[in-house]
Design a protein around this motif. Structure first.
Motif, PDB file in Angstrom:
ATOM      1  N   TYR A  94       0.833  -1.205   0.000  1.00 16.92           N
ATOM      2  CA  TYR A  94       0.000   0.000   0.000  1.00 16.92           C
ATOM      3  C   TYR A  94       0.871   1.259   0.000  1.00 16.92           C
ATOM      4  O   TYR A  94       0.599   2.208  -0.751  1.00 16.92           O
ATOM      5  CB  TYR A  94      -0.928   0.010   1.210  1.00 16.92           C
ATOM      6  N   LEU A  95       1.915   1.280   0.813  1.00 22.57           N
ATOM      7  CA  LEU A  95       2.804   2.441   0.852  1.00 22.57           C
ATOM      8  C   LEU A  95       3.461   2.669  -0.502  1.00 22.57           C
ATOM      9  O   LEU A  95       3.585   3.816  -0.963  1.00 22.57           O
ATOM     10  CB  LEU A  95       3.874   2.258   1.924  1.00 22.57           C
ATOM     11  N   VAL A 121      -6.630  -1.179  -3.258  1.00 24.06           N
ATOM     12  CA  VAL A 121      -7.268  -2.498  -3.295  1.00 24.06           C
ATOM     13  C   VAL A 121      -7.787  -2.808  -4.696  1.00 24.06           C
ATOM     14  O   VAL A 121      -7.648  -3.935  -5.191  1.00 24.06           O
ATOM     15  CB  VAL A 121      -8.406  -2.571  -2.257  1.00 24.06           C
ATOM     16  N   ARG A 122      -8.369  -1.801  -5.365  1.00 25.10           N
ATOM     17  CA  ARG A 122      -8.884  -2.030  -6.712  1.00 25.10           C
ATOM     18  C   ARG A 122      -7.756  -2.280  -7.712  1.00 25.10           C
ATOM     19  O   ARG A 122      -7.875  -3.141  -8.583  1.00 25.10           O
ATOM     20  CB  ARG A 122      -9.728  -0.835  -7.160  1.00 25.10           C
ATOM     21  N   LYS A 123      -6.673  -1.541  -7.588  1.00 26.24           N
ATOM     22  CA  LYS A 123      -5.565  -1.665  -8.549  1.00 26.24           C
ATOM     23  C   LYS A 123      -4.764  -2.942  -8.328  1.00 26.24           C
ATOM     24  O   LYS A 123      -4.296  -3.565  -9.282  1.00 26.24           O
ATOM     25  CB  LYS A 123      -4.652  -0.447  -8.452  1.00 26.24           C
ATOM     26  N   GLU A 124      -4.590  -3.329  -7.073  1.00 24.51           N
ATOM     27  CA  GLU A 124      -3.791  -4.521  -6.746  1.00 24.51           C
ATOM     28  C   GLU A 124      -4.673  -5.613  -6.152  1.00 24.51           C
ATOM     29  O   GLU A 124      -4.272  -6.316  -5.232  1.00 24.51           O
ATOM     30  CB  GLU A 124      -2.689  -4.140  -5.752  1.00 24.51           C
ATOM     31  N   PHE A 125      -5.885  -5.748  -6.701  1.00 23.43           N
ATOM     32  CA  PHE A 125      -6.878  -6.646  -6.105  1.00 23.43           C
ATOM     33  C   PHE A 125      -6.383  -8.083  -6.018  1.00 23.43           C
ATOM     34  O   PHE A 125      -6.534  -8.744  -4.989  1.00 23.43           O
ATOM     35  CB  PHE A 125      -8.179  -6.595  -6.910  1.00 23.43           C
ATOM     36  N   LEU A 126      -5.782  -8.574  -7.083  1.00 23.32           N
ATOM     37  CA  LEU A 126      -5.349  -9.975  -7.109  1.00 23.32           C
ATOM     38  C   LEU A 126      -4.246 -10.232  -6.086  1.00 23.32           C
ATOM     39  O   LEU A 126      -4.257 -11.260  -5.393  1.00 23.32           O
ATOM     40  CB  LEU A 126      -4.874 -10.350  -8.512  1.00 23.32           C
ATOM     41  N   LEU A 127      -3.298  -9.311  -5.976  1.00 21.12           N
ATOM     42  CA  LEU A 127      -2.223  -9.470  -4.983  1.00 21.12           C
ATOM     43  C   LEU A 127      -2.768  -9.410  -3.566  1.00 21.12           C
ATOM     44  O   LEU A 127      -2.377 -10.214  -2.703  1.00 21.12           O
ATOM     45  CB  LEU A 127      -1.164  -8.386  -5.185  1.00 21.12           C
ATOM     46  N   VAL A 128      -3.661  -8.467  -3.307  1.00 18.94           N
ATOM     47  CA  VAL A 128      -4.251  -8.350  -1.967  1.00 18.94           C
ATOM     48  C   VAL A 128      -5.054  -9.595  -1.644  1.00 18.94           C
ATOM     49  O   VAL A 128      -4.958 -10.149  -0.535  1.00 18.94           O
ATOM     50  CB  VAL A 128      -5.141  -7.096  -1.878  1.00 18.94           C
ATOM     51  N   HIS A 130      -4.624 -12.559  -2.861  1.00 20.20           N
ATOM     52  CA  HIS A 130      -3.658 -13.647  -2.679  1.00 20.20           C
ATOM     53  C   HIS A 130      -3.107 -13.647  -1.246  1.00 20.20           C
ATOM     54  O   HIS A 130      -3.061 -14.698  -0.593  1.00 20.20           O
ATOM     55  CB  HIS A 130      -2.521 -13.472  -3.683  1.00 20.20           C
ATOM     56  N   HIS A 131      -2.730 -12.482  -0.733  1.00 22.12           N
ATOM     57  CA  HIS A 131      -2.197 -12.380   0.623  1.00 22.12           C
ATOM     58  C   HIS A 131      -3.258 -12.718   1.664  1.00 22.12           C
ATOM     59  O   HIS A 131      -2.987 -13.447   2.643  1.00 22.12           O
ATOM     60  CB  HIS A 131      -1.657 -10.971   0.878  1.00 22.12           C
ATOM     61  N   ILE A 132      -4.463 -12.207   1.474  1.00 25.09           N
ATOM     62  CA  ILE A 132      -5.540 -12.472   2.434  1.00 25.09           C
ATOM     63  C   ILE A 132      -5.904 -13.953   2.439  1.00 25.09           C
ATOM     64  O   ILE A 132      -6.155 -14.545   3.498  1.00 25.09           O
ATOM     65  CB  ILE A 132      -6.764 -11.598   2.115  1.00 25.09           C
ATOM     66  N   ALA A 133      -5.927 -14.567   1.251  1.00 29.92           N
ATOM     67  CA  ALA A 133      -6.234 -15.994   1.173  1.00 29.92           C
ATOM     68  C   ALA A 133      -5.177 -16.826   1.901  1.00 29.92           C
ATOM     69  O   ALA A 133      -5.500 -17.802   2.595  1.00 29.92           O
ATOM     70  CB  ALA A 133      -6.341 -16.426  -0.287  1.00 29.92           C
ATOM     71  N   LEU A 134      -3.909 -16.441   1.764  1.00 34.14           N
ATOM     72  CA  LEU A 134      -2.848 -17.156   2.472  1.00 34.14           C
ATOM     73  C   LEU A 134      -3.030 -17.035   3.988  1.00 34.14           C
ATOM     74  O   LEU A 134      -2.844 -18.004   4.725  1.00 34.14           O
ATOM     75  CB  LEU A 134      -1.482 -16.613   2.063  1.00 34.14           C
ATOM     76  N   LEU A 135      -3.409 -15.843   4.447  1.00 33.84           N
ATOM     77  CA  LEU A 135      -3.560 -15.609   5.879  1.00 33.84           C
ATOM     78  C   LEU A 135      -4.788 -16.300   6.453  1.00 33.84           C
ATOM     79  O   LEU A 135      -4.744 -16.810   7.580  1.00 33.84           O
ATOM     80  CB  LEU A 135      -3.647 -14.105   6.165  1.00 33.84           C
ATOM     81  N   SER A 238      -3.876 -20.701  -9.904  1.00 33.17           N
ATOM     82  CA  SER A 238      -4.523 -19.835 -10.904  1.00 33.17           C
ATOM     83  C   SER A 238      -3.863 -18.465 -11.023  1.00 33.17           C
ATOM     84  O   SER A 238      -3.518 -18.040 -12.142  1.00 33.17           O
ATOM     85  CB  SER A 238      -6.021 -19.683 -10.590  1.00 33.17           C
ATOM     86  N   PRO A 239      -3.654 -17.725  -9.920  1.00 29.66           N
ATOM     87  CA  PRO A 239      -2.991 -16.430 -10.081  1.00 29.66           C
ATOM     88  C   PRO A 239      -1.555 -16.549 -10.556  1.00 29.66           C
ATOM     89  O   PRO A 239      -1.047 -15.645 -11.235  1.00 29.66           O
ATOM     90  CB  PRO A 239      -3.066 -15.808  -8.676  1.00 29.66           C
ATOM     91  N   GLN A 240      -0.894 -17.666 -10.225  1.00 27.40           N
ATOM     92  CA  GLN A 240       0.479 -17.847 -10.695  1.00 27.40           C
ATOM     93  C   GLN A 240       0.522 -17.959 -12.222  1.00 27.40           C
ATOM     94  O   GLN A 240       1.425 -17.397 -12.872  1.00 27.40           O
ATOM     95  CB  GLN A 240       1.101 -19.110 -10.054  1.00 27.40           C
ATOM     96  N   VAL A 241      -0.440 -18.678 -12.785  1.00 29.00           N
ATOM     97  CA  VAL A 241      -0.506 -18.814 -14.241  1.00 29.00           C
ATOM     98  C   VAL A 241      -0.777 -17.455 -14.881  1.00 29.00           C
ATOM     99  O   VAL A 241      -0.160 -17.091 -15.894  1.00 29.00           O
ATOM    100  CB  VAL A 241      -1.598 -19.826 -14.641  1.00 29.00           C
ATOM    101  N   TYR A 242      -1.688 -16.700 -14.267  1.00 25.96           N
ATOM    102  CA  TYR A 242      -2.010 -15.365 -14.786  1.00 25.96           C
ATOM    103  C   TYR A 242      -0.779 -14.469 -14.764  1.00 25.96           C
ATOM    104  O   TYR A 242      -0.469 -13.799 -15.763  1.00 25.96           O
ATOM    105  CB  TYR A 242      -3.134 -14.767 -13.941  1.00 25.96           C
TER     106      TYR A 242
END
Length: 275
Positions: A94-95, A121-128, A130-135, A238-242
């Motif tokens: 975010y920073l 969050v909108r611009k980096e939705f997939l990365l965010v 991904h992190h939330i899913a891991l947590l 899936s996100p890794q392939v993307y």
């Protein structure tokens, strides 16, 4: 144990703050966005090296029985450094987003607000995501729901971080205006190779290892394991392939641009455009 968890909570933000203090003294012309981006990437590389080292240790220690062999480093690393890092990295991303748009002069980025957070969050939705899913999904499964089995496969998942230092190095070289040097080109090849092997082919490999353990063919493994395991693998893969497709497209564009720059036709076109 709490001391070790506390060290994980402190070490990554501490490194990030230290890099933000040191880098401006070395690279005096860098903007805040440059400093934050490189600081974030350096910390990511340090965590990736730690995770990869832990993965190598676990995988090499749990080969005799990939289902029941245990290693203390799996649970310990997830608690001490996995959870703290994922939490920190969302804030660091975010920073980086905030300062990048602030340097560009966007009016909304004069200070932190719900609008800047929403934009991130909108611009980096997939990365965010991904992190939330891991947590919220992968880490609880690793710690509580796998019945003390599969340390070997958790160690394999640690190895997905092997590509991160190469990705980070590429961004740092761009910040140093070294994207035309041989190191950047070689690093680009390492990014594609390590990403493909450790973030995509790793999953068929784990299915093959599981099938070899039980003496079943690779194509039968998805029907032999729980549906939740297949869905979890699909959510991670899936996100890794993307991202790999995006990396390939970027690499192809750079290769095509370099070829055009070296061709006589492109030189003529550039001269005609100048005229």
């Amino acid at each position: 144990m709490w001391r070790l968890l506390f060290s994980g909570i402190v070490v990554f933000p501490g490194l990030f703050i230290a890099f933000r203090k040191v880098l401006p003294a070395v690279f005096k012309r860098w903007t805040d966005a440059d400093v934050v981006l490189v600081s974030e990437r350096l910390v990511s590389s340090i965590h990736a090296i730690m995770a990869t080292t832990a993965g190598i240790i676990v995988v090499s220690s749990c080969r005799s029985n990939v289902i029941t062999d245990r290693h203390w480093l799996v649970t310990s690393f997830v608690i001490w450094y996995g959870v703290p890092y994922m939490s920190y990295d969302i804030f660091a991303m975010y920073l980086s987003h905030f300062y990048r748009f602030r340097v560009k002069g966007h009016e909304d980025y004069k200070g932190h607000s719900l609008r800047t957070i929403n934009s991130f969050v909108r611009k980096e939705f997939l990365l965010v995501l991904h992190h939330i899913a891991l947590l919220t999904i992968l880490l609880p499964i690793t710690l509580f729901f796998r019945k003390d089995q599969g340390d070997y496969f958790i160690g394999c998942l640690f190895l997905t971080e092997l590509s991160t230092p190469f990705v980070s190095l590429g961004k740092i070289l761009i910040q140093l205006s070294m994207q035309e040097c041989w190191l950047h080109k070689m690093n680009g090849g390492m990014v594609l190779l390590s990403f493909f092997l450790c973030r995509i082919m790793l999953f068929p490999y784990m299915y093959w290892v599981y099938g070899s353990h039980y003496g079943i063919p690779l194509y039968s493994v998805p029907f032999h394991i729980p549906l939740s395991a297949n869905l979890g693998s699909l959510c991670i893969l899936s996100p890794q392939v993307y991202w790999f497709v995006l990396l390939c497209r970027k690499g192809y564009r750079l290769y095509k641009r370099q070829c055009n720059q070296g061709s006589p036709i492109s030189s003529t076109e550039q001269l005609s455009k100048t005229d």
